[in-house]
Scaffold this active site. Structure first.
Site, short mmCIF file in Angstrom:
data_model
loop_
_atom_site.label_atom_id
_atom_site.label_comp_id
_atom_site.label_asym_id
_atom_site.label_seq_id
_atom_site.Cartn_x
_atom_site.Cartn_y
_atom_site.Cartn_z
N GLU A 232 0.89 -1.12 -0.08
CA GLU A 232 0.09 -0.06 -0.04
C GLU A 232 0.89 1.29 0.07
O GLU A 232 2.05 1.45 0.86
CB GLU A 232 -0.98 -0.02 0.95
CG GLU A 232 -2.12 1.16 1.14
CD GLU A 232 -2.78 1.06 -0.27
OE1 GLU A 232 -2.45 1.56 -1.47
OE2 GLU A 232 -4.03 0.53 -0.32
N GLY A 306 -5.35 -2.37 -3.60
CA GLY A 306 -6.15 -2.16 -2.33
C GLY A 306 -7.51 -1.49 -2.41
O GLY A 306 -8.50 -1.62 -1.78
N ASP A 307 -7.25 -0.30 -3.23
CA ASP A 307 -8.23 0.63 -3.29
C ASP A 307 -8.98 0.57 -4.77
O ASP A 307 -9.52 1.40 -5.30
CB ASP A 307 -7.74 2.07 -3.31
CG ASP A 307 -6.57 2.37 -4.21
OD1 ASP A 307 -6.26 1.54 -5.00
OD2 ASP A 307 -6.04 3.51 -4.20
N HIS A 428 -7.07 -1.78 -32.19
CA HIS A 428 -8.18 -1.01 -31.43
C HIS A 428 -7.55 0.08 -30.47
O HIS A 428 -6.42 -0.04 -29.91
CB HIS A 428 -8.74 -1.96 -30.74
CG HIS A 428 -8.10 -2.54 -29.39
ND1 HIS A 428 -7.98 -2.05 -28.29
CD2 HIS A 428 -7.46 -3.87 -29.42
CE1 HIS A 428 -7.30 -2.73 -27.33
NE2 HIS A 428 -6.93 -4.06 -28.17
N ASP A 447 -2.58 -4.54 -28.96
CA ASP A 447 -3.63 -4.14 -29.56
C ASP A 447 -3.98 -4.28 -31.16
O ASP A 447 -5.25 -4.29 -31.37
CB ASP A 447 -3.84 -2.52 -29.56
CG ASP A 447 -4.03 -1.90 -27.84
OD1 ASP A 447 -4.16 -2.75 -27.03
OD2 ASP A 447 -3.90 -0.74 -27.71
#
EC number: 3.2.1.55
Length: 510
Positions: A232, A306-307, A428, A447
């Site tokens: 974190e 974590g968020d 894309h 892509d």
């Protein structure tokens, strides 16, 4: 003198080190238990992680009717029954809705909810689910599927049982695709906050795999990707969040990643999941700045931070979390078991109709009833469909013709080079299809790579984006997109989806 339980643990550990002979009878979680650090969460879509496990591995949901099916094992303690998934998903799309916890604690992983950093594009702000077919692989020669995490995809369990909290000891390992990564935050597996918010330094302890994003992010030797720890507010390769030259760039197709921690000690270990042993990249004290003691909260995440930081990509095959700090010997035995399971790449493609041959020139006809005279073409950089025939102008014939190339981002798939603009490929960007010159970057190559399979409506082929495998080439209002079956955009409409994403391959007009 050892007590009887210690002798038994030593005996099981010694047997586990035999690797190949016991791979079917002993799973990684049996080895951890024998070392006194039992699994409290065990996730895999490829195999059983206990020798006696007979339960479900994961659940899939198909796009045609939203029905679900639980995918189990071919045998007790064996590998996934991928044939059951293929039969259930034929002629439609399928997503992985649940990854079951094999530990018996009910720590299953489901679609991640929105968090402090990001909301996902699914209803309610939830993250996307992974394609059930995005990561085919072989395990002991049997076809199985991993979990292909594209950006905005993630899984989580905030209501857990038995995982480490506070400064308690834990171990984590994961088997990952060493070639699938990006700079996004954060492709993680492990311990995180229980409210999907950033609650401060030290509130996470998870495996991270990628190259970081340059913002308070650690790095190792070379240019990456690296195995690091997300603690974190910092991706750590060692004591400092910045540089540990002992943490090497990963070059193997399959990688075993290990992060473990206990009070004021933690370690990073890694190795090639297909061969060899584990190496230790860091083993030492906790970083300064709120990471000693740790404040782990115990939630489990896959593919996100974590968020809910959800811009990363990667592929997960199996992984566990333990109670207690595993010994190196225990982890070495687990690595031997992983090697004995025999992960290998799966380069087979489900192609029907005329074979797609590298170097051939093709045109692609729409199969929707309204549009069977229209072909994939381009006007300038915009990919569209246009009516083309043998009597069309030479310029239009060239705009509707494509040279098949080996996939720029994955050699098991294909890229499509413009006939009238050599060096330009269909790719894309923002979910729309364009014809752009190759710049040689990893992002462009991925892509511009597409994987064909039998047409979802039973005609020709459908072309799945390699980097966003829930999305297929689709013509919608005569323009080209990569579309999902019922997503957040108008061009994701389920109406006529199977027809709009199916194209007949014919000899090129020019």
């Amino acid at each position: 003198m050892f007590s009887k339980p210690a002798r038994e643990r030593t005996s099981v550990l010694a047997l586990a080190l035999a690797g190949a002979r016991l791979a079917a009878a002993v799973g990684p979680c049996d080895i951890y238990a024998s070392g006194g650090t039992p699994c409290v969460a065990a996730h895999s879509t490829t195999r059983a992680l206990y020798g006696s496990y007979v339960g479900p591995l994961y659940q899939v949901q198909r796009g045609s009717d939203n029905a679900t099916n639980t995918i189990g094992l071919l045998s007790t303690g064996g590998v996934a029954n991928a044939a059951a998934q293929d039969a259930f998903c034929i002629g439609t799309t399928c997503l992985i809705t649940t990854i079951y916890d094999q530990s018996g604690r009910g720590n299953h992983l489901t679609r991640a909810p929105p968090g402090g950093a990001a909301s996902g594009p699914a209803p309610g702000g939830y993250d996307n689910l992974a394609s059930a077919t995005g990561a085919p692989v072989r395990l002991g020669g049997q076809k199985v599927y991993g979990v292909f995490i594209a950006p905005y995809t993630g899984y989580r369990n905030n209501a857990v049982s038995g995982t480490a909290v506070g400064d308690a000891a834990q171990g984590i390992y994961a088997v990952l695709d060493g070639t699938h990564y990006n700079t996004g935050c954060c492709f993680d597996y492990g311990n995180a906050e229980t409210n999907s918010q950033d609650t401060g330094n030290g509130h996470m302890e998870a495996i991270y795999f990628g190259t970081g994003d340059g913002s308070n992010r650690g790095i190792g030797a070379g240019s990456g990707p690296w195995i690091m720890a997300d603690l974190e507010n910092g991706l750590f390769s060692g004591f400092s969040p910045y540089t540990n030259t002992g943490d090497p760039s990963i070059t193997s197709r399959f990688v075993t990643a290990v992060v473990k921690g206990q009070p004021n000690q933690w370690a990073i270990r890694g190795g090639d999941s297909a061969t060899g042993s584990l190496s230790t990249y860091y083993n030492g004290v906790r970083p300064d700045g709120g990471y000693n003691p740790m404040s782990k909260e115990g939630a489990i995440i896959l593919g996100i931070g974590g968020d809910n930081s959800n811009r990363a990509q990667g592929t997960f095959y199996e992984g566990v979390m333990t109670s207690g700090f595993p010994s190196d010997a225990t982890e070495n035995a687990v690595q031997a078991n992983i090697v004995a399971a025999q992960y290998t790449a799966d380069n087979s493609l489900m192609v029907s109709g005329p074979a797609l041959t590298v170097g051939s020139v093709i045109s692609l006809r729409a199969t929707t009833a309204c549009c069977t005279t229209r072909f994939i073409a381009h006007t300038g950089t915009t990919v569209n469909t246009q009516v083309v025939s043998s009597s069309s102008a030479t310029a239009l014939k060239q705009q509707a013709s494509w040279t098949v190339r080996t996939g720029l981002g994955n050699s098991a798939c294909f890229s499509f080079e413009s006939r009238d603009l050599p060096g330009n490929f269909i790719r894309h960007s923002g979910y729309a299809l364009f014809v752009n010159p190759s710049d040689g970057t990893k992002l462009f190559n991925e892509d511009a790579t597409f994987c064909p399979q039998a047409g979802l409506n039973g005609l020709g082929n459908s072309f799945r984006s390699w980097s966003y495998p829930t999305r297929y080439w689709r013509h919608y209002n005569a323009l080209g997109y990569i579309a999902s079956n019922g997503g957040e955009h108008d061009f994701d409409s389920p109406t006529l989806f199977n027809d709009d994403v199916s194209f007949v391959v014919v000899t090129g007009f020019a």
